[in-house]
Design a protein around this motif. Structure first.
Motif, PDB file in Angstrom:
ATOM      1  N   LEU A  57       1.075   2.288  -6.611  1.00  0.00           N
ATOM      2  CA  LEU A  57       1.841   2.830  -5.217  1.00  0.00           C
ATOM      3  C   LEU A  57       1.450   4.204  -4.668  1.00  0.00           C
ATOM      4  O   LEU A  57       1.102   3.974  -3.560  1.00  0.00           O
ATOM      5  N   ARG A  58       1.175   5.329  -5.481  1.00  0.00           N
ATOM      6  CA  ARG A  58       0.656   6.403  -4.999  1.00  0.00           C
ATOM      7  C   ARG A  58      -0.850   6.348  -4.395  1.00  0.00           C
ATOM      8  O   ARG A  58      -0.964   6.837  -3.221  1.00  0.00           O
ATOM      9  N   ASP A  59      -1.527   5.813  -4.956  1.00  0.00           N
ATOM     10  CA  ASP A  59      -3.085   5.443  -4.415  1.00  0.00           C
ATOM     11  C   ASP A  59      -2.812   4.678  -3.044  1.00  0.00           C
ATOM     12  O   ASP A  59      -3.481   4.796  -2.097  1.00  0.00           O
ATOM     13  N   ALA A  60      -1.846   3.616  -2.886  1.00  0.00           N
ATOM     14  CA  ALA A  60      -1.958   2.753  -1.769  1.00  0.00           C
ATOM     15  C   ALA A  60      -1.387   3.613  -0.429  1.00  0.00           C
ATOM     16  O   ALA A  60      -1.945   3.406   0.469  1.00  0.00           O
ATOM     17  N   ARG A  61      -0.569   4.709  -0.814  1.00  0.00           N
ATOM     18  CA  ARG A  61      -0.241   5.368  -0.059  1.00  0.00           C
ATOM     19  C   ARG A  61      -1.375   6.590   0.621  1.00  0.00           C
ATOM     20  O   ARG A  61      -1.080   7.176   1.481  1.00  0.00           O
ATOM     21  N   ASN A  62      -2.364   6.384  -0.127  1.00  0.00           N
ATOM     22  CA  ASN A  62      -3.406   7.461   0.469  1.00  0.00           C
ATOM     23  C   ASN A  62      -4.640   6.787   0.911  1.00  0.00           C
ATOM     24  O   ASN A  62      -5.575   7.290   1.069  1.00  0.00           O
ATOM     25  N   LEU A  63      -4.546   5.393   0.846  1.00  0.00           N
ATOM     26  CA  LEU A  63      -5.650   4.712   1.609  1.00  0.00           C
ATOM     27  C   LEU A  63      -6.168   5.092   3.001  1.00  0.00           C
ATOM     28  O   LEU A  63      -7.502   5.094   2.963  1.00  0.00           O
ATOM     29  N   ASP A  64      -5.377   5.415   3.772  1.00  0.00           N
ATOM     30  CA  ASP A  64      -5.793   5.907   5.035  1.00  0.00           C
ATOM     31  C   ASP A  64      -6.742   7.156   4.985  1.00  0.00           C
ATOM     32  O   ASP A  64      -7.519   7.313   5.849  1.00  0.00           O
ATOM     33  N   ARG A  65      -6.602   8.044   3.862  1.00  0.00           N
ATOM     34  CA  ARG A  65      -7.223   9.160   3.846  1.00  0.00           C
ATOM     35  C   ARG A  65      -8.652   8.565   3.754  1.00  0.00           C
ATOM     36  O   ARG A  65      -9.680   9.524   4.139  1.00  0.00           O
ATOM     37  N   TYR A  66      -8.970   7.473   3.111  1.00  0.00           N
ATOM     38  CA  TYR A  66     -10.252   6.969   3.079  1.00  0.00           C
ATOM     39  C   TYR A  66     -10.622   6.098   4.354  1.00  0.00           C
ATOM     40  O   TYR A  66     -11.525   5.136   3.973  1.00  0.00           O
ATOM     41  N   GLY A  67      -9.978   6.004   5.210  1.00  0.00           N
ATOM     42  CA  GLY A  67     -10.362   5.204   6.345  1.00  0.00           C
ATOM     43  C   GLY A  67      -9.744   3.808   6.132  1.00  0.00           C
ATOM     44  O   GLY A  67     -10.123   2.748   6.778  1.00  0.00           O
ATOM     45  N   ILE A  68      -9.123   3.593   5.033  1.00  0.00           N
ATOM     46  CA  ILE A  68      -8.508   2.125   4.733  1.00  0.00           C
ATOM     47  C   ILE A  68      -7.284   1.916   5.449  1.00  0.00           C
ATOM     48  O   ILE A  68      -6.249   2.719   4.878  1.00  0.00           O
ATOM     49  N   ILE A  69      -7.094   0.887   6.379  1.00  0.00           N
ATOM     50  CA  ILE A  69      -5.843   0.986   7.237  1.00  0.00           C
ATOM     51  C   ILE A  69      -4.953  -0.285   6.498  1.00  0.00           C
ATOM     52  O   ILE A  69      -5.344  -1.431   6.253  1.00  0.00           O
ATOM     53  N   ALA A  70      -3.837   0.206   5.937  1.00  0.00           N
ATOM     54  CA  ALA A  70      -2.942  -0.972   5.357  1.00  0.00           C
ATOM     55  C   ALA A  70      -1.537  -0.391   5.520  1.00  0.00           C
ATOM     56  O   ALA A  70      -1.282   0.939   5.836  1.00  0.00           O
ATOM     57  N   GLY A  71      -0.685  -1.063   5.487  1.00  0.00           N
ATOM     58  CA  GLY A  71       0.824  -0.635   5.502  1.00  0.00           C
ATOM     59  C   GLY A  71       1.445  -0.046   4.512  1.00  0.00           C
ATOM     60  O   GLY A  71       0.905   0.254   3.480  1.00  0.00           O
ATOM     61  N   GLU A  72       2.478   0.508   4.815  1.00  0.00           N
ATOM     62  CA  GLU A  72       3.273   1.038   3.687  1.00  0.00           C
ATOM     63  C   GLU A  72       3.473   0.181   2.633  1.00  0.00           C
ATOM     64  O   GLU A  72       4.136  -0.890   2.750  1.00  0.00           O
ATOM     65  N   PRO A  73       3.327   0.577   1.299  1.00  0.00           N
ATOM     66  CA  PRO A  73       3.342  -0.422   0.171  1.00  0.00           C
ATOM     67  C   PRO A  73       4.782  -0.791  -0.110  1.00  0.00           C
ATOM     68  O   PRO A  73       5.631   0.219   0.066  1.00  0.00           O
ATOM     69  N   MET A  74       5.091  -2.030  -0.570  1.00  0.00           N
ATOM     70  CA  MET A  74       6.663  -2.095  -1.149  1.00  0.00           C
ATOM     71  C   MET A  74       6.644  -2.598  -2.418  1.00  0.00           C
ATOM     72  O   MET A  74       5.705  -3.365  -2.821  1.00  0.00           O
ATOM     73  N   LEU A  75       7.599  -2.156  -3.038  1.00  0.00           N
ATOM     74  CA  LEU A  75       7.577  -2.779  -4.593  1.00  0.00           C
ATOM     75  C   LEU A  75       8.682  -3.978  -4.806  1.00  0.00           C
ATOM     76  O   LEU A  75       9.577  -3.532  -4.377  1.00  0.00           O
ATOM     77  N   ASP A  76       7.983  -4.858  -5.185  1.00  0.00           N
ATOM     78  CA  ASP A  76       8.934  -6.173  -5.904  1.00  0.00           C
ATOM     79  C   ASP A  76       8.905  -5.929  -7.260  1.00  0.00           C
ATOM     80  O   ASP A  76       8.081  -6.199  -8.164  1.00  0.00           O
ATOM     81  N   TYR A  77      10.091  -5.358  -7.861  1.00  0.00           N
ATOM     82  CA  TYR A  77      10.468  -4.730  -9.119  1.00  0.00           C
ATOM     83  C   TYR A  77      10.475  -5.931  -9.773  1.00  0.00           C
ATOM     84  O   TYR A  77       9.918  -5.992 -11.108  1.00  0.00           O
ATOM     85  N   LYS A  78      11.109  -7.269  -9.690  1.00  0.00           N
ATOM     86  CA  LYS A  78      11.142  -8.327 -10.339  1.00  0.00           C
ATOM     87  C   LYS A  78       9.768  -8.889 -10.695  1.00  0.00           C
ATOM     88  O   LYS A  78       9.396  -9.201 -11.778  1.00  0.00           O
ATOM     89  N   ARG A  79       8.980  -8.717  -9.590  1.00  0.00           N
ATOM     90  CA  ARG A  79       7.436  -9.293 -10.046  1.00  0.00           C
ATOM     91  C   ARG A  79       6.804  -8.406 -11.000  1.00  0.00           C
ATOM     92  O   ARG A  79       5.917  -8.632 -11.689  1.00  0.00           O
ATOM     93  N   LEU A  80       7.144  -7.077 -10.858  1.00  0.00           N
ATOM     94  CA  LEU A  80       6.354  -6.004 -11.722  1.00  0.00           C
ATOM     95  C   LEU A  80       6.735  -6.472 -13.229  1.00  0.00           C
ATOM     96  O   LEU A  80       5.945  -6.205 -14.041  1.00  0.00           O
ATOM     97  N   LEU A  81       8.099  -6.577 -13.361  1.00  0.00           N
ATOM     98  CA  LEU A  81       8.663  -7.001 -14.740  1.00  0.00           C
ATOM     99  C   LEU A  81       7.787  -8.031 -15.154  1.00  0.00           C
ATOM    100  O   LEU A  81       7.628  -8.228 -16.451  1.00  0.00           O
ATOM    101  N   GLY A  82       7.728  -9.167 -14.222  1.00  0.00           N
ATOM    102  CA  GLY A  82       7.036 -10.160 -14.650  1.00  0.00           C
ATOM    103  C   GLY A  82       5.603  -9.876 -15.460  1.00  0.00           C
ATOM    104  O   GLY A  82       5.184 -10.301 -16.482  1.00  0.00           O
TER     105      GLY A  82
END
Ligand code: FAD
Length: 471
Positions: A57-82
Motif C-alpha cells: 500500500l505504501r509503495d503504491a502511494r509512491n508510484l507517481d514519484r517514479y512517473g507511474i500514474i495509478a490511482g489511490e490504492p484501496m484495501l479489500d481486507y476480506k481479499r487480503l485475509l483470503g
C-alpha cells in the motif's frame, strides 16, 4: 510404552519429534490444533503477510514519484485475509517436516485437544488418546497475557486483530513491545486511527535506545498517537460502537475510545492445562517451565523447549531448543543450548532489527567504539526513496570485534542477518569493511559503517569496498 512423547506441534515440537525419531527413538507427537504451531498459524507467517500488504500500500502511494500514474490504492481486507489463508496453507504444504517426520517413523497426532499429565509417565489428550512414555518433551508454547481489570473481557489480543473481517476505524493498542508495535504499524497502514499506549518510557524497550526513539518518531510522523508512560489501565467499558479505556496517572484520570482495544502486554507460558504437578514439573512465577542448561525440567525424564521455557521467544531458538531437548532426552543430558549472535527484527514500518549488545549494554561492559551511518546518505536508499533510518555498529576497542548492530529503516531485518554472520564468524570490523559487498545494496551500508568504525580505531584499510565513507 513409547520412548519419547512430544507435546506441541510448533517449531520446537516438530524439531524435537524429528530429532528423536532420527535418533531411533519410538516417538509420538501430539498437538492440540493443527501442525505448525503459532509460527505457521498465528504468528510470523500471517503477520508477515499483512505487513507485506501494508508495504505494498505504501509503495503504491509512491508510484507517481517514479512517473507511474495509478490511482489511490484501496484495501479489500476480506481479499487480503483470503491471501493470508492461502499463504498459511502454502507454507504448511511446502514444509518438509511432515514428510521428514513420516520418514523418521514419528507418529503424528494433530487436533487432539489439550494433552495433560495423569502421572509422571502418562499423558491423556482431550480426544481420548492415552500415551505412556519413558521421556517427554513439552513444547506447548505461550499465550498472550491478559489484563485483569474490570471490563478486560471487552479487549482482544493480536490473534483476534488478525481475524477481523474488516479494518476497524480506530484501535487502542496497549503495549508497545514487538507485537503491539506490529499491530499498530499494520493497522495504521490499513487506515485505522491508532493510539499506542505504552507503560514504560520507550516503546520497543528491548531495542537500542536510539532505535526506540527513531521508531517512536517515525510512528508519530505516520499518524500513530504514541503515549509512553501513559499510567495504568483502570477498566474498560462498552460504548455504542466500541470500547472505552479508563486509565490513570499521578492521580489524574483519562479515557480513550476506539472500535477495538488490543492488549499486547507480553507472553505467558501455555502450561495451565498440562497438569504439570502430576509429573512434578516446576514452573516459575509466570508459569514458564523451569529448565536447566540441558533443557531438563525438575523431573529428569521430562524436557521442555521453545516459548514454554520463557527464553528467547523466536522460531530459530524454538527449533534449536527442540533439537537440544530431544537429543538429551534420547542420549542423556550432554548437549547445551548454544549462546551466540541471535538477530531479532520486526516488520513494522519502519523496520527495526538488532543483533548483539545495545550501545548502553556494550558501554557498561567495556571500552567500545560506535559508528553510525544514516540512510539518507546511502545510494540504494536514495534510489528507492527510503532514506529514513540508520545503521549503527558497536565494536570492541581491543579485539576490534563487532559487539552489536542496530538498524532502523528499509530491510533492517535482512541487514542484521549479514551482521550476525560476521559476528558469528568473529570477524574484525576492518575485515568486514573490506568485503566487496555489492553496490548499490542495502547491505552495503554495513561495509560503510564498518569502515567508519575502523577509521575511529585508527586501523589501516588496504582498500574499502562499496561506498566511500567520510569524504
Ligand atoms: C504476532 C507474533 C509475531 C511473531 N513474529 C515472529 C517473527 O517474525 N519471527 C520469529 O522468529 N518469531 C516470531 N514470533 C514468535 C514465534 O511465533 C514463537 O517463538 C514460536 O512459534 C514458538 O514456537 P513453539 O514451538 O515454542 O510454540 P508454538 O509455535 O506456540 O507451538 C505450540 C504448540 O503447542 C500446541 N499446544 C499447546 N498446548 C498444548 C497442550 N496442552 N497439548 C497439546 N498441544 C498443545 C499448540 O497447538 C501448538 O501447536 C511471533 C509471535 C507472535 C505472537
Amino acid at each position: 510404552m513409547m520412548d519419547v512423547v512430544v507435546i506441541g506441534g510448533g517449531p520446537a515440537g516438530m524439531t524435537a519429534a524429528l530429532r528423536a525419531g532420527d535418533l531411533g527413538a519410538k516417538t509420538v507427537l501430539v498437538t492440540r490444533d493443527e501442525f505448525g504451531g503459532m509460527a505457521a498459524n498465528d504468528g510470523p507467517v500471517p503477520v508477515r503477510t499483512l505487513a507485506h500488504a501494508a508495504r505494498l500500500l505504501r509503495d503504491a502511494r509512491n508510484l507517481d514519484r517514479y512517473g507511474i500514474i495509478a490511482g489511490e490504492p484501496m484495501l479489500d481486507y476480506k481479499r487480503l485475509l483470503g491471501r493470508v489463508r492461502e499463504v498459511v496453507q502454502e507454507v504448511r504444504a511446502h514444509s518438509t517436516f511432515s514428510a521428514q517426520l513420516k520418514d523418521a517413523g514419528v507418529v503424528v497426532n494433530e487436533q487432539c485437544g489439550v494433552a495433560r499429565f495423569t502421572d509422571a509417565h502418562t499423558i491423556e489428550t482431550k480426544s481420548g488418546l492415552r500415551l505412556r512414555s519413558d521421556k517427554f518433551v513439552i513444547c506447548t508454547g505461550g499465550v498472550s497475557r491478559r489484563l485483569s481489570v474490570p471490563g478486560a473481557e471487552l479487549t482482544v489480543t493480536h490473534s483476534d486483530a488478525w481475524g477481523l473481517t474488516e479494518v476497524p476505524s480506530s484501535m487502542i493498542v496497549i503495549g508497545g513491545g514487538a507485537t503491539g508495535a506490529q499491530v499498530a504499524s499494520v493497522f495504521n497502514a490499513f487506515g485505522s486511527r491508532i493510539m499506542l499506549f505504552h507503560s514504560g518510557a520507550r516503546i520497543v524497550p528491548t531495542e537500542d535506545e536510539e532505535v526506540s526513539a527513531a521508531v517512536s518518531a517515525a510512528f508519530r510522523d505516520s499518524g500513530i498517537e504514541v503515549r509512553e508512560n501513559f499510567g495504568v489501565v483502570d477498566s474498560f467499558e462498552k460504548t455504542v460502537d466500541g470500547v472505552r479505556m479508563l486509565f490513570s496517572k499521578d492521580g489524574g484520570r483519562e479515557q480513550a475510545e476506539a472500535t477495538f482495544a488490543v492488549v499486547a502486554i507480553g507472553w505467558a507460558a501455555n502450561t495451565a492445562c498440562l497438569n504439570l504437578d502430576r509429573a512434578s514439573v516446576e514452573t516459575d512465577a509466570r508459569q514458564f517451565v523451569r529448565v536447566d542448561e540441558f533443557l531438563r525440567t525438575s523431573t529428569p525424564h521430562v524436557f521442555a523447549a521453545g516459548d514454554v521455557t520463557g527464553r528467547m521467544m523466536l522460531v530459530p531458538q524454538a527449533i534449536q531448543q527442540g533439537f537440544v531437548a530431544a537429543t538429551n532426552a534420547v542420549r542423556g543430558a550432554t548437549m547445551r543450548v548454544l549462546e551466540g549472535a541471535a538477530p531479532i527484527g520486526s516488520f513494522t514500518d519502519p523496520e527495526y532489527a538488532q543483533v548483539g549488545l545495545t550501545e548502553t549494554q556494550a558501554r557498561a561492559a567495556g571500552d567500545v567504539v560506535v559508528a553510525k551511518v544514516c540512510l539518507d546518505s546511502t545510494t540504494r536508499t536514495i534510489i528507492d526513496g527510503r532514506t529514513s533510518g540508520f545503521c549503527k555498529l558497536i565494536v570492541d576497542r581491543e579485539t576490534r570485534q563487532i559487539l552489536g548492530c542496530h538498524v532502523v529503516g528499509e530491510r533492517a531485518v535482512e541487514l542484521t542477518q549479514v551482521a550476525a554472520v560476521a559476528m558469528a564468524g568473529r570477524m574484525r570490523v576492518d575485515d568486514l569493511a573490506q568485503v566487496p559487498l555489492s553496490f548499490p545494496t542495502y547491505a552495503g551500508v554495513l561495509g560503510r559503517v564498518a569502515a567508519k568504525a575502523a577509521r575511529r580505531l585508527n586501523l589501516q584499510l588496504d582498500w574499502q569496498a562499496g561506498e566511500l565513507e567520510g569524504q
